[in-house]
Design an enzyme around this catalytic site. Structure first.
Site, PDB file in Angstrom:
ATOM      1  N   GLU A   1       1.026  -1.268   0.007  1.00 56.88           N
ATOM      2  CA  GLU A   1      -0.035   0.147   0.025  1.00 56.88           C
ATOM      3  C   GLU A   1       0.660   1.229   0.120  1.00 56.88           C
ATOM      4  O   GLU A   1       0.660   2.127   0.595  1.00 56.88           O
ATOM      5  CB  GLU A   1      -0.960  -0.249   1.303  1.00 56.88           C
ATOM      6  CG  GLU A   1      -1.904  -1.279   1.115  1.00 56.88           C
ATOM      7  CD  GLU A   1      -2.917  -1.386   2.373  1.00 56.88           C
ATOM      8  OE1 GLU A   1      -4.173  -1.268   2.266  1.00 56.88           O
ATOM      9  OE2 GLU A   1      -2.426  -0.979   3.534  1.00 56.88           O
TER      10      GLU A   1
HETATM   11  C1  NGO Z   1      -4.046  -4.733   4.795  1.00 56.90           C
HETATM   12  C2  NGO Z   1      -3.047  -3.682   5.254  1.00 56.90           C
HETATM   13  C3  NGO Z   1      -2.824  -3.485   6.813  1.00 56.90           C
HETATM   14  C4  NGO Z   1      -4.045  -3.569   7.632  1.00 56.90           C
HETATM   15  C5  NGO Z   1      -4.839  -5.018   7.165  1.00 56.90           C
HETATM   16  C6  NGO Z   1      -6.129  -5.158   7.757  1.00 56.90           C
HETATM   17  C7  NGO Z   1      -1.986  -5.357   4.502  1.00 56.90           C
HETATM   18  C8  NGO Z   1      -0.844  -6.293   3.920  1.00 56.90           C
HETATM   19  N1  NGO Z   1      -1.799  -4.200   4.456  1.00 56.90           N
HETATM   20  O1  NGO Z   1      -3.141  -5.920   4.759  1.00 56.90           O
HETATM   21  O2  NGO Z   1      -2.164  -2.162   6.914  1.00 56.90           O
HETATM   22  O3  NGO Z   1      -3.927  -3.447   8.898  1.00 56.90           O
HETATM   23  O4  NGO Z   1      -5.083  -5.015   5.863  1.00 56.90           O
HETATM   24  O5  NGO Z   1      -7.027  -6.166   7.671  1.00 56.90           O
END
Ligand code: NGO
Length: 531
Positions: free
Chosen positions: A343
């Site tokens: 992200e």
């Molecule tokens: C995503 C995000 C995290 C969140 C999570 C919550 C990933 C790999 N990045 O997973 O920052 O905490 O969802 O479910």
């Protein structure tokens, strides 16, 4: 969570109908309990050959015998004795000798069935004793965890129980399907203290999990001491940090080493994660020079994602990253260093590539192998980089191409293995962005058939991440992990051919008395016939 509260324990024991087992009660013959089967184990063993004529009974005279000359086998024996002593009240001396005339549990290195490999074991139960044979201490440890489940559930009681400690006779030959069977805790959104992490390790080790991934840094908190950037942990992990500002704390290096050692003694390897180039607000609000404009952003306690980024064109960024990688590598005996990479929405594709091309060699320089969330595949990393897939779909071109090139993949599909997703609309804790995950959903997939083009050979294993946005305590961790964690553990260990929901849910139901005695706050899913 075990509160060491006698009242709670007595209630737990009474709750499954064994009042004769009250501690201190006079010896009363145990009523005939339903006979346990050799196959009533999670994860399901590869091969079980029951022998109804043979039953072993653990007695006051039983000894635990370990291969002479092996400190590691002796350690497994001692740990197992500690597990068995409270409920049996037996001494169970641990003797590193070749033979004894006594009834014994023998932990023997060598001589096992050729299939057991590095982590498997062979377990033989006869009237005279139980013999666990393996090639490594890890295999012996796995065998003891199986034997633990073959003993009556009251073996988990914290004090002496008057029952006949029988083990069903026969042979088990067992070994894992995948080399990597992981669980993840998120210390950044809510800090979990050392005793909470080790309590979770105790639970994981019962289901043959062998990796503990610690998500140590994120926008809301920095949770590991770094000497060359001394304010990171005490400020970035200080008072007011965490989601809603209620999850402060950090691991000192001594704490981290203690967790690593505790896990290692249970044959679990710690994988530290420093998430970058995004998910870095805690570091950037602590050190203004880590921002392109030199201005520290305010600390964040909300659960937004994708807004932060280290400054890609600033050399100081790479000094910072190398300092952190070096210090983390120094205190991490395990092979992996996870660099996140998910992200990074505040970073362009070119910037992301520039960043990763600088950072990937740094991890190698300090002797570690990179793992990262699947976004890392955008930069076509070297084939020794392990990608952790967290998507919800069943196709991913980057993943399939990487698998074809030879990269290994850890499967953590969010809609199946994310333990922070709610079970259903009524679950008080958790998120729902990847959907609700009931036990049958967590169990109902095959890691080597989940993503097109990513088959058995490309899959290093599975991992169940547990993100902490909504979690505040060990009870919360337990409630979200149980009973789904054992489902993921079985997908990681047991053969694809043994996959069977009816069998799994029956075996899962039989775990409940053990969890009650260990005071695990599990979710009593309506899908499972709880004992
Ligand atoms: C995503 C995000 C995290 C969140 C999570 C919550 C990933 C790999 N990045 O997973 O920052 O905490 O969802 O479910």
């Amino acid at each position: 969570m075990r509160r060491r509260n006698t009242m709670t324990r007595l209630l737990a024991i009474a709750a499954f109908g064994l009042p004769f087992a009250l501690p201190g009660a006079a010896a009363v013959a145990a009523p005939a309990a339903p006979a346990r089967q050799l196959s009533e184990v999670i994860p399901a063993p590869v091969e079980t050959r029951p022998d109804a004529r043979d039953t072993f009974t653990l007695r006051p005279q039983t000894v635990i015998r370990t291969s002479p000359g092996s400190v590691a086998a002796l350690q497994v024996g001692r740990q197992f004795a500690e597990i068995l002593r409270p409920a049996t009240g037996y001494q169970l001396p641990v003797l590193p000798v070749r033979s004894t005339p006594l009834p014994e549990i023998a932990l023997v290195l060598g001589g096992a069935d050729g299939r057991v490999g590095r982590e498997g074991y062979q377990l033989d139960v006869t009237r005279r004793g139980v013999t666990i044979r393996a090639n490594t201490a890890a295999g012996l440890f796995a065998g003891t965890q199986t034997l633990r489940q073959l003993l009556p559930a009251l073996i988990e009681a914290p004090d002496r129980q008057r029952v006949t400690w029988t083990v069903p006779g026969g042979r088990i030959v067992d070994h894992p399907r995948f080399a990597y069977r992981g669980a993840m805790l998120d210390l950044a959104r809510h800090f979990h203290a050392v005793d909470e992490i080790t309590a979770y390790v105790d639970l994981l080790s019962q289901y043959k999990i062998n990796y503990l991934h610690l998500h140590l840094t994120d926008d809301q908190g920095w949770r590991i001491q770094i000497d060359s950037w001394p304010r990171l942990a005490p400020v970035g992990g200080g008072p007011g940090t965490g989601v809603d500002g209620v999850g402060p704390g950090y691991l000192t290096k001594a704490d981290y080493k203690a967790v690593v050692a505790y896990a290692a003694a249970r044959h679990i390897t710690v994988v530290p994660e420093i998430d970058m180039p995004g998910h870095t607000n805690a570091a950037q609000s602590t050190y203004p020079e880590l921002n392109c404009d030199g201005i520290a952003p305010p600390p964040r306690t909300d659960i937004e994602v994708g807004y932060s980024s280290l400054c890609i064109d600033d050399e100081l960024t790479y000094r910072f990253v190398e300092d952190v990688i070096r210090e983390i590598a120094e205190i991490t005996p395990g092979p992996f260093l996870h660099i996140g990479g998910d992200e990074a929405h505040a970073t362009t594709d070119d910037e992301y590539r520039t960043f990763m091309q600088r950072v990937l060699p740094m991890v190698a320089k300090y002797g570690k192998r990179v793992s990262g969330w699947n976004e890392i595949l955008q930069v076509d990393p070297p084939t020794d980089v392990v990608a952790q897939f967290w998507g919800t779909g069943t196709t991913n071109a980057d993943l399939a191409e990487a698998a074809a090139r030879g990269n290994k993949v850890i499967m953590s599909p969010a809609s199946k293995s994310y333990l922070d997703m709610k079970y259903d609309a009524n679950t008080r804790l958790g998120l729902r962005w990847a959907g609700y995950i009931e036990v049958s959903d967590a169990y109902g997939w095959d890691p080597a058939r989940r993503v097109t083009g990513v088959g058995e050979d490309a899959v290093l294993g599975v991992e169940a991440p547990l993100w902490s946005e909504t979690l505040r305590s060990l009870d919360d961790i337990e409630y979200m992990a149980f009973p789904r964690l054992p489902a993921i553990a079985e997908l990681g260990w047991s053969t694809a051919a043994s996959h069977d929901w009816e069998s799994f849910r029956a075996r899962l139901g039989q775990q409940a008395p053990r969890w009650r005695l260990q005071e695990v706050d599990f979710y009593p899913s309506p899908q499972v016939p709880w004992s």
